[in-house]
Design a protein around this motif. Structure first.
Motif, short mmCIF file in Angstrom:
data_model
loop_
_atom_site.label_atom_id
_atom_site.label_comp_id
_atom_site.label_asym_id
_atom_site.label_seq_id
_atom_site.Cartn_x
_atom_site.Cartn_y
_atom_site.Cartn_z
N ALA A 189 0.83 -1.21 0.00
CA ALA A 189 0.00 0.00 0.00
C ALA A 189 0.87 1.26 0.00
CB ALA A 189 -0.93 -0.01 1.21
N THR A 190 2.04 1.17 0.63
CA THR A 190 2.96 2.30 0.66
C THR A 190 3.69 2.47 -0.66
OG1 THR A 190 3.29 1.86 3.03
CG2 THR A 190 4.86 3.35 1.96
N TYR A 191 4.08 1.34 -1.27
CA TYR A 191 4.84 1.37 -2.52
C TYR A 191 4.13 0.52 -3.58
CZ TYR A 191 8.62 3.37 0.26
OH TYR A 191 9.37 4.18 1.07
N PRO A 192 3.01 1.01 -4.11
CA PRO A 192 2.21 0.20 -5.04
C PRO A 192 2.87 -0.01 -6.40
CG PRO A 192 1.29 2.40 -4.84
CD PRO A 192 2.36 2.30 -3.80
N GLU A 193 4.00 0.64 -6.65
CA GLU A 193 4.72 0.38 -7.90
C GLU A 193 5.60 -0.86 -7.80
OE1 GLU A 193 7.54 2.86 -5.42
OE2 GLU A 193 5.38 2.70 -5.73
N LYS A 194 5.77 -1.41 -6.59
CA LYS A 194 6.61 -2.59 -6.39
C LYS A 194 5.78 -3.88 -6.46
CE LYS A 194 10.17 0.04 -5.60
NZ LYS A 194 11.16 0.24 -6.69
N GLU A 228 -2.77 -3.35 -11.24
CA GLU A 228 -4.11 -2.89 -11.60
C GLU A 228 -4.85 -2.32 -10.39
OE1 GLU A 228 -5.18 -2.82 -14.73
OE2 GLU A 228 -3.25 -3.64 -15.38
N LEU A 229 -4.09 -1.92 -9.37
CA LEU A 229 -4.71 -1.38 -8.16
C LEU A 229 -5.66 -0.23 -8.51
CD1 LEU A 229 -4.65 -1.42 -4.97
CD2 LEU A 229 -2.91 0.38 -5.15
N ALA A 230 -6.91 -0.38 -8.10
CA ALA A 230 -7.93 0.63 -8.45
C ALA A 230 -8.07 1.69 -7.37
CB ALA A 230 -9.27 -0.06 -8.69
N TYR A 231 -7.81 1.31 -6.11
CA TYR A 231 -8.01 2.27 -5.03
C TYR A 231 -7.30 1.78 -3.78
CZ TYR A 231 -10.23 4.59 -1.07
OH TYR A 231 -10.45 5.29 0.09
N THR A 232 -6.71 2.71 -3.03
CA THR A 232 -6.27 2.46 -1.67
C THR A 232 -6.50 3.73 -0.86
OG1 THR A 232 -4.43 1.89 -0.21
CG2 THR A 232 -3.88 3.06 -2.25
N LEU A 245 -7.44 -1.98 -0.19
CA LEU A 245 -6.65 -2.19 -1.41
C LEU A 245 -7.55 -2.93 -2.39
CD1 LEU A 245 -3.81 -3.31 0.80
CD2 LEU A 245 -3.19 -1.83 -1.09
N HIS A 246 -7.95 -2.26 -3.48
CA HIS A 246 -8.90 -2.84 -4.41
C HIS A 246 -8.19 -3.32 -5.68
CE1 HIS A 246 -12.32 -0.09 -2.65
NE2 HIS A 246 -11.76 -0.87 -1.73
N ASN A 247 -8.56 -4.53 -6.10
CA ASN A 247 -8.15 -5.06 -7.40
C ASN A 247 -6.68 -5.47 -7.44
OD1 ASN A 247 -9.35 -5.78 -9.90
ND2 ASN A 247 -8.16 -4.19 -10.94
N LEU A 248 -6.21 -6.07 -6.37
CA LEU A 248 -4.88 -6.68 -6.39
C LEU A 248 -4.94 -8.02 -7.11
CD1 LEU A 248 -3.84 -6.21 -2.65
CD2 LEU A 248 -2.98 -4.90 -4.59
#
Length: 269
Positions: A189-194, A228-232, A245-248
């Motif tokens: 959630a902190t680093y969603p690019e990883k 494809e994270l849609a929302y956090t 965390l949506h759409n993991l």
């Protein structure tokens, strides 16, 4: 010495088998050149580096390695000294033991030693393996501590820079064994690019040098892909509020499975 290697980088979840078939350690030994290997052991993550270093020394000597050296580095940046750099220059494999990943980071970050390891990896002339703390340091960002057994929240995980050996991943170890799913989710959630990787004990992500890794050992690797994270709600949440965390995308991978971490796809085994 340049060697053909099957697994240039091996990321181990800790507590790998050291007394029975030793499948992960054997894979490292063979990748490093087998009986022609010169193996360097880095035990400085441990508070008992002599004992830990000697244990792995005995294992790899018993396997028949040509030469095994314990790089018993006792102070931060002591690894810049020529005595250790000269040994490293001869190594075909380097094994980083468990312990405290923060201690390990402060010992070798921004040193000539880690720069030499990166150069050798780029040239394809070295195999690098890390277990437990030695696995945690592999990403550009690192889980330095935290808790388990709660819903994902910001207070559950402590994060800092890692060594960036494999920048794309964020590794947690002893994963299912210590109930760390919520901790890894909090980190992502902190680093969603990883790409999150939770590695069980006696389990290894064996990177093959082509953007993929293979699973070795007895446990599972949990891959959390937030591509494809849609929302956090992480940006506006307080320290202890549960995280959304949506759409993991989540994969559970076992021995023999292959995953392309750059393309984020499961490959045919």
């Amino acid at each position: 010495m340049v060697i053909p290697t099957q697994y240039p980088i091996m990321v181990i979840g800790g507590a790998e088998d050291k007394v029975n078939e030793c499948s992960i350690l054997t894979a490292f030994f063979e990748s490093a050149g087998g009986k022609l290997a010169t193996i360097g052991i880095i035990p400085c993550a441990s508070q008992e580096p002599s004992a830990v270093g000697d244990r792995y020394y005995q294992i790899f000597k018993r396997m028949g390695a040509h030469r095994v050296e314990v790089l018993d580095i006792r102070r931060p940046h002591e690894c810049d000294e020529l005595r250790w750099l000269d040994i490293l220059d001869d190594c075909t494999g380097v094994f980083v033991t468990g312990g405290d990943q923060v201690r390990l980071f402060h010992f070798i970050n921004d040193s000539k030693f880690i720069a030499a390891i990166r150069k050798r990896l780029h040239l394809g002339s070295l195999v690098l393996a890390g277990t437990s703390a030695g696995a945690a340091i592999m990403g550009e960002k690192m889980i330095s501590g935290g808790s388990s057994g709660e819903s994902p929240n910001r207070s559950l995980v402590d994060l800092m820079d890692g060594l960036g050996i494999i920048p794309e991943v964020l590794v947690d170890q002893h994963f299912h064994n210590r109930n760390r799913m919520a901790r890894l989710l909090s980190a992502i959630a902190t680093y969603p690019e990883k790409l999150g990787m939770g590695i069980d004990e006696d389990t290894c992500a064996a990177f093959r040098g082509d953007g993929s890794f293979e699973i070795l050992g007895k446990g599972s690797i949990t891959v959390i892909d937030p591509g494809e994270l849609a929302y956090t709600n992480h940006p506006e949440s307080d320290e202890t509020s549960p995280l959304s965390l949506h759409n993991l995308t989540v994969h559970i991978l076992n021995r023999g499975d292959l995953y392309h971490y750059q393309h984020r796809t499961v490959l045919p085994s």
